[in-house]
Motif scaffolding. Structure first.
Motif, PDB file in Angstrom:
ATOM      1  N   ALA A  28      33.251  47.041  43.095  1.00 14.29           N
ATOM      2  CA  ALA A  28      32.174  46.370  43.820  1.00 14.29           C
ATOM      3  C   ALA A  28      31.653  45.151  43.064  1.00 14.29           C
ATOM      4  CB  ALA A  28      31.022  47.341  44.084  1.00 14.29           C
ATOM      5  N   LEU A  29      31.783  45.157  41.737  1.00 14.38           N
ATOM      6  CA  LEU A  29      31.253  44.054  40.925  1.00 14.38           C
ATOM      7  C   LEU A  29      32.188  42.851  40.887  1.00 14.38           C
ATOM      8  CD1 LEU A  29      29.835  45.990  37.830  1.00 14.38           C
ATOM      9  CD2 LEU A  29      28.504  44.664  39.479  1.00 14.38           C
ATOM     10  N   HIS A  30      33.490  43.100  41.042  1.00 15.65           N
ATOM     11  CA  HIS A  30      34.483  42.026  40.904  1.00 15.65           C
ATOM     12  C   HIS A  30      35.260  41.870  42.211  1.00 15.65           C
ATOM     13  CE1 HIS A  30      33.890  41.925  36.502  1.00 15.65           C
ATOM     14  NE2 HIS A  30      33.780  43.236  36.612  1.00 15.65           N
ATOM     15  N   GLN A  31      35.390  40.639  42.667  1.00 18.43           N
ATOM     16  CA  GLN A  31      36.115  40.381  43.909  1.00 18.43           C
ATOM     17  C   GLN A  31      37.604  40.671  43.752  1.00 18.43           C
ATOM     18  OE1 GLN A  31      35.258  36.401  45.227  1.00 18.43           O
ATOM     19  NE2 GLN A  31      33.225  36.946  45.997  1.00 18.43           N
ATOM     20  N   LYS A  32      38.138  40.380  42.563  1.00 14.16           N
ATOM     21  CA  LYS A  32      39.562  40.611  42.338  1.00 14.16           C
ATOM     22  C   LYS A  32      39.755  41.351  41.024  1.00 14.16           C
ATOM     23  CE  LYS A  32      41.347  36.606  44.904  1.00 14.16           C
ATOM     24  NZ  LYS A  32      42.195  35.383  44.827  1.00 14.16           N
ATOM     25  N   LEU A  33      40.533  42.427  41.075  1.00 18.99           N
ATOM     26  CA  LEU A  33      40.903  43.176  39.886  1.00 18.99           C
ATOM     27  C   LEU A  33      42.424  43.230  39.807  1.00 18.99           C
ATOM     28  CD1 LEU A  33      38.448  46.231  40.082  1.00 18.99           C
ATOM     29  CD2 LEU A  33      38.356  44.349  38.439  1.00 18.99           C
ATOM     30  N   PRO A  34      42.972  43.261  38.590  1.00 18.61           N
ATOM     31  CA  PRO A  34      44.429  43.311  38.454  1.00 18.61           C
ATOM     32  C   PRO A  34      45.002  44.706  38.682  1.00 18.61           C
ATOM     33  CG  PRO A  34      43.407  43.279  36.303  1.00 18.61           C
ATOM     34  CD  PRO A  34      42.293  43.095  37.297  1.00 18.61           C
ATOM     35  N   PHE A  35      44.175  45.616  39.200  1.00 19.86           N
ATOM     36  CA  PHE A  35      44.621  46.983  39.462  1.00 19.86           C
ATOM     37  C   PHE A  35      43.779  47.557  40.587  1.00 19.86           C
ATOM     38  CE2 PHE A  35      41.372  47.059  36.160  1.00 19.86           C
ATOM     39  CZ  PHE A  35      40.466  47.979  36.675  1.00 19.86           C
ATOM     40  N   ASP A  36      44.272  48.635  41.166  1.00 19.32           N
ATOM     41  CA  ASP A  36      43.540  49.375  42.194  1.00 19.32           C
ATOM     42  C   ASP A  36      42.937  50.597  41.519  1.00 19.32           C
ATOM     43  OD1 ASP A  36      42.929  51.322  44.239  1.00 19.32           O
ATOM     44  OD2 ASP A  36      44.072  50.087  45.635  1.00 19.32           O
TER      45      ASP A  36
END
Length: 246
Positions: A28-36
């Motif tokens: 919720a804090l980051h629009q894009k993460l390098p993982f799910d």
């Protein structure tokens, strides 16, 4: 995760020590993460939970949560609490503000240690600290504990009531830390790891090394459900308050 591990079949030999304050809040804090955060991992076991405590500078004329709320209503926006942006320490304040319809000012810190020291010094009025850190400061009268955020009282501060006991039923936040492995790890391996970890949590010498954290043995299925529920809960708090990672 190192590149070599990406091409190896999941075997349970690579672990992630996850914490609710990043694993369940990051989506919720980051629009894009390098993982799910859900689909790339499999839950193994919770190592322990760390009760948090609402503590205030002793000079503040509040001896209970209800006192604090009344004071905040008399001085909207004048009382301040601190912690890292997007941390459980901040989000607990957001939750209490929303639940009680008060306005307390959040002061961002790079590390929680500094927010705790500033609460002791009186530069901010309160913070939400782990019981591990808060207990010695409370016992030495450098801080006053008003309530534990968990559903039950902290073993470190058994005389301190919970927020739920203080007139706000249903308030229950107990941060966890635990072990995850790569998604696709065979269930038999996950089951063996879970059993081994939970057996260790029965040993007094292991628990003593937790230094205040409390063991919390669960099944992998229970841990997965807790992770998903926390993602929903913290996601709503973060979005409703417009919290953005810095």
């Amino acid at each position: 995760m190192v590149a070599a591990d990406r091409h190896r079949q999941p075997d349970g030999l690579t672990w992630l020590n996850a914490y609710v304050g990043n694993h369940a809040t990051n989506p919720a804090l980051h629009q894009k993460l390098p993982f799910d955060a859900v689909n790339d991992f499999a839950a193994v076991a919770i190592l322990g939970v760390v009760p948090y405590v609402l503590v205030v500078n002793p000079s503040l004329p509040a001896k209970s949560v209800k006192d604090l709320i009344e004071l905040a209503r008399q001085k909207p926006g004048e009382l301040s609490y601190g912690g890292p942006t997007g941390s459980v320490n901040q989000l607990l304040g957001v939750m209490l503000n929303s639940r009680t319809r008060i306005e307390m000012l959040f002061v961002p810190y790079k590390v929680m240690r500094d927010a705790t020291f500033d609460t002791v010094a009186g530069r901010i009025q309160l913070c939400y600290s782990s019981a591990v850190v808060a207990a010695p400061l409370v016992k030495s009268a450098k801080l006053r504990a008003l309530a534990a955020t968990s559903g039950k009282r902290s073993a470190s501060l058994p005389d301190v009531p919970t927020i739920a006991e203080s007139g706000f039923p249903g308030f229950d936040v107990t941060p966890w830390f635990g072990i995850l492995v790569r998604a696709g790890t065979p269930p038999s391996i996950i089951g063996d790891l879970n059993g081994a970890v939970n057996k260790l949590l029965e040993q007094n010498e292991v628990v003593e090394r937790f230094a205040g954290a409390e063991p919390f043995p669960v099944t992998p299925q229970q841990f997965e459900r807790i992770i998903r529920e926390d993602m929903v809960r913290w996601g709503k708090v973060i979005r409703d308050a417009g919290v953005v990672a810095q």
